[in-house]
Scaffold this motif. Sequence first.
Motif, short mmCIF file in Angstrom:
data_model
loop_
_atom_site.label_atom_id
_atom_site.label_comp_id
_atom_site.label_asym_id
_atom_site.label_seq_id
_atom_site.Cartn_x
_atom_site.Cartn_y
_atom_site.Cartn_z
N GLU A 116 0.82 -1.21 0.00
CA GLU A 116 0.00 0.00 0.00
C GLU A 116 0.86 1.26 0.00
O GLU A 116 0.59 2.22 -0.74
N GLU A 117 1.91 1.26 0.83
CA GLU A 117 2.77 2.43 0.92
C GLU A 117 3.57 2.64 -0.36
O GLU A 117 3.74 3.78 -0.82
N ARG A 134 1.41 3.98 -2.98
CA ARG A 134 1.15 5.40 -2.72
C ARG A 134 2.31 6.25 -3.25
O ARG A 134 2.09 7.30 -3.87
#
Length: 286
Positions: free
Chosen positions: A204-205, A208
């Motif tokens: 997820e990071e 992002r």
Amino acid sequence: MELHVTQLSVDNGVGLVRLSRPGRGNSWTTRMNAEYRWLMSCLDDDPRVRVIVVTGAGQQFCVGADTKALDHYRESDQDYLESFRNDVMATPGHGVRPEYEHELIWHWGLQKPVIAAINGACAGIAVALAAYCDLRYAAAGAKLTTSTPRLGLPAEFGLSWIMPRIVGLTHSADILLSGRVFLAEEARAMGFLNGVMPRETLEEEVLRIARGLADSTSPVAVKTAKRQLYADLMRHDAGAAIEDSRELMGQLMKQPDFSEAMRAMKDKRPPAFSPLPGTAMGSTAS
């Protein structure tokens, strides 16, 4: 190409390639190499994609070459070099510099930034794959090792050339001569990784970060900077790098992205940069 050992998704300007051999630690095979090269060639040519992320399925990134394949060379007369002939494989990153037209270093010839999201065990060829990516992030506690000294083998895929340029000679000697296992946290301290994140949020990071690059940067500027970064790594003339950068600055100031950036700054809005030209993959990037 039908995908058997890799997976692909494209969303918000980011292409996500996943090495996927369930139950085999996503270990590397000739088939995986063929699929990976084909996917990267397609993504580099897809104007919808601005950043590429590479990760592994499940809890591991890639545990290196498949052990059954390695043992095959010990017992057969097949030549190792011949087995890596890729005449029928895609040639991503080729046509930029002859130095890049070799296994894995072809990443440097791609137009777009490639981010490795090392979600778990990373060994052997996987360390080299990550080394030739542009940015590297790993899950906390992920284990890395070159493995080869403990297998009676030399440093592979140019790790003896690239690692000193990333982490320095002292750390490289430790890594390449011992073949020991080291954790993501130590790899970050050495300078091999750009960051370490909790395993649960790594993907997820990283996505992002990738979306941030895709949304906020000019694709032509990123392509140009990537070309500069690796070309200048191969020479020792800082003055030439400065003069080349000045020439490139003049060229890009005449490009639409610079005009758009100036307008956006004046209007206090995000710039809408143009994609790189290419042929969209259609159903391939589904």
